[in-house]
Design a protein around this motif. Structure first.
Motif, short mmCIF file in Angstrom:
data_model
loop_
_atom_site.label_atom_id
_atom_site.label_comp_id
_atom_site.label_asym_id
_atom_site.label_seq_id
_atom_site.Cartn_x
_atom_site.Cartn_y
_atom_site.Cartn_z
N TYR A 201 0.33 -1.09 -0.05
CA TYR A 201 0.15 0.62 0.01
C TYR A 201 1.32 1.44 -0.08
O TYR A 201 0.06 2.60 -0.64
N LEU A 202 1.94 1.84 0.71
CA LEU A 202 2.45 2.59 1.10
C LEU A 202 3.35 2.90 -1.10
O LEU A 202 4.16 3.81 -0.88
N ASN A 203 3.32 1.90 -1.27
CA ASN A 203 3.25 2.91 -2.61
C ASN A 203 3.01 3.16 -3.52
O ASN A 203 3.89 3.62 -4.65
N ASP A 204 1.60 3.17 -2.92
CA ASP A 204 0.70 4.29 -3.48
C ASP A 204 0.55 5.58 -2.90
O ASP A 204 0.24 5.74 -1.51
N PRO A 205 0.69 6.67 -3.48
CA PRO A 205 0.64 8.20 -3.28
C PRO A 205 -0.58 8.39 -2.29
O PRO A 205 -0.46 9.14 -0.59
N ALA A 206 -1.26 8.36 -2.92
CA ALA A 206 -2.67 7.97 -2.28
C ALA A 206 -2.89 7.42 -1.15
O ALA A 206 -3.60 8.02 0.22
N GLN A 207 -1.90 6.01 -0.43
CA GLN A 207 -2.37 6.12 0.87
C GLN A 207 -1.48 6.50 1.27
O GLN A 207 -1.69 6.57 3.18
N ARG A 208 0.03 7.34 0.74
CA ARG A 208 0.85 7.57 2.31
C ARG A 208 0.07 8.24 1.78
O ARG A 208 0.75 9.52 3.07
N ALA A 209 -0.75 9.64 1.39
CA ALA A 209 -1.45 10.92 2.08
C ALA A 209 -2.57 10.49 2.77
O ALA A 209 -2.55 11.67 3.98
N LEU A 210 -3.10 9.55 2.77
CA LEU A 210 -4.02 9.46 4.17
C LEU A 210 -3.67 9.14 5.45
O LEU A 210 -3.90 9.34 6.05
N LEU A 211 -2.30 8.28 5.20
CA LEU A 211 -1.64 8.16 6.47
C LEU A 211 -0.83 9.55 7.43
O LEU A 211 -0.98 9.85 8.52
#
Length: 373
Positions: A201-211
């Motif tokens: 998931y951490l490869n996905d910029p959207a997931q990193r933005a969520l975190l």
């Protein structure tokens, strides 16, 4: 090059398998109060005997119980760790598929006591599985990685009165996992898999933005997770093969994240102390093979080239071509073949039939034999 004698095997699979109708009916009957826990256990035992036989018949050298006793691939384990409890709050995970979108809802978790191992989780389940496999088949136990305990809620899920210093939480969590690994080894487990969506998931910029929005350090989260997994398995017993499986979500043939492995690749492949990586590579969502250049000698890469999200059977020639492409970045002798994920990460299962599932597993075995055998 030959077929491998140690896990991961040239032809392998992730773990979960489609639940048969009779088992789903038994689970519904138990939920309704129509059958007892012992009757449900008997139905599970019967279904597991059949699915172990299927894995043997298609030629796999590893076998799981299909995760038939679980509702969820990860939460059934996490909630059995001491100090972790479900809450009334619900977490929504947004999934996508070829036909549209859907949401998965589950209870949030709270870490409200010191984390510890109070039982050998899935111990009886593994012992039952181990008693069913043939001598030339290795029973595999799949559990969620330590990262999954943290990724779901982050720091906000940890009671500051219990863990004013988050380092203490991580130390306890890794110690609990280390003890779990020792205990299942004592039961005969020689193949342990840590399932981890967070590192993918951490490869996905959207997931990193969520975190980032919830206050986590998304740009460095993967480094923490790698350290903690290493702490959990660093002193594992000699002879215990440990792999990790990474995917971008798997619920009723849907996914939650996208993106290649580039963001985590260098640290992940060079530092994570596992024996092999099960990697999702069934379509363009997973990116290219170039990140595999960071895989060091001696580590195995299990290419998840066969999708579990639809029943259409892949071309053997296409699989061979893609293995050849991957071998430009990591030697062919360090490669294996598998589905990209489980067939039923949750009890609902993906949208394909049992016969299609069996055909895909057989295709993997046949292709692997032609490449490496």
């Amino acid at each position: 090059m030959t077929l491998r004698d140690l896990p991961p095997f040239r032809a392998d699979h992730v773990g979960s398998l489609l639940r048969p109708a009779a088992l789903l009916e038994a689970r519904a009957g138990f939920a309704a109060g129509d059958i007892t826990a012992s009757q449900l256990r008997a139905a599970e035992d019967s279904a597991i005997r059949d699915v172990v036989r299927m894995q043997r018949d298609v030629g796999l050298r590893s076998a799981t119980d299909g995760e038939f006793r679980r509702t969820s691939w990860h939460m059934d384990f996490i909630y059995r760790l001491g100090g972790i409890h479900p809450t009334d709050e619900k977490i929504q995970v947004h999934f996508r598929n070829a036909g549209g979108e859907l949401d998965f809802e589950s209870a949030a978790l709270a870490i409200d006591e010191p984390v510890r191992l109070t039982e050998t989780i899935f111990g009886d389940d593994f012992s039952y599985l181990a008693g069913l496999v043939d001598a030339d088949v290795t029973a595999k136990l799949t559990i969620p990685s330590p990262s999954m305990v943290h990724y779901r809620g982050g720091r906000a899920a940890i009671d500051p009165a219990v863990y004013p210093d988050e380092e203490e939480f991580w130390a306890d969590l890794s110690a609990a996992y280390a003890e779990q690994a020792r205990r299942v080894y004592d039961l005969g487990c020689r193949y342990l898999q840590l399932d981890d969506t967070s590192l993918a998931y951490l490869n996905d910029p959207a997931q990193r933005a969520l975190l980032t929005s919830r206050g986590d350090d998304a740009e460095h989260q993967h480094l923490r997770y790698i350290r903690q997994i290493n702490a959990a398995i660093g002193d594992r017993p000699a002879g215990l093969s440990v792999t990790t499986h990474m995917c971008r979500g798997n619920f009723r043939s849907s996914w939650a994240a996208e993106g290649g492995y580039d963001f985590v690749a260098e640290a992940l492949f060079s530092e994570l102390a596992v024996d092999g990586f099960f990697l999702e590579y069934d379509d363009e969502r997973s990116g290219g093979f170039a990140p595999l250049r960071f895989v060091p000698p001696g580590k195995m890469v299990v290419l998840g080239l066969v999708t579990t999200k639809r029943g259409e059977l892949e071309s053997k020639d296409t699989l061979k071509r893609r293995v050849e492409e991957a071998s430009k970045y990591v030697p062919l002798d360090q490669l294996c073949l598998s589905p990209q994920c489980g067939f039923s990460s949750t009890v609902e299962g993906n949208v394909l039939t049992y016969d299609e599932e069996v055909a895909k597993l057989a295709l993997i075995v046949e292709t692997a034999e032609e490449i490496w055998g």
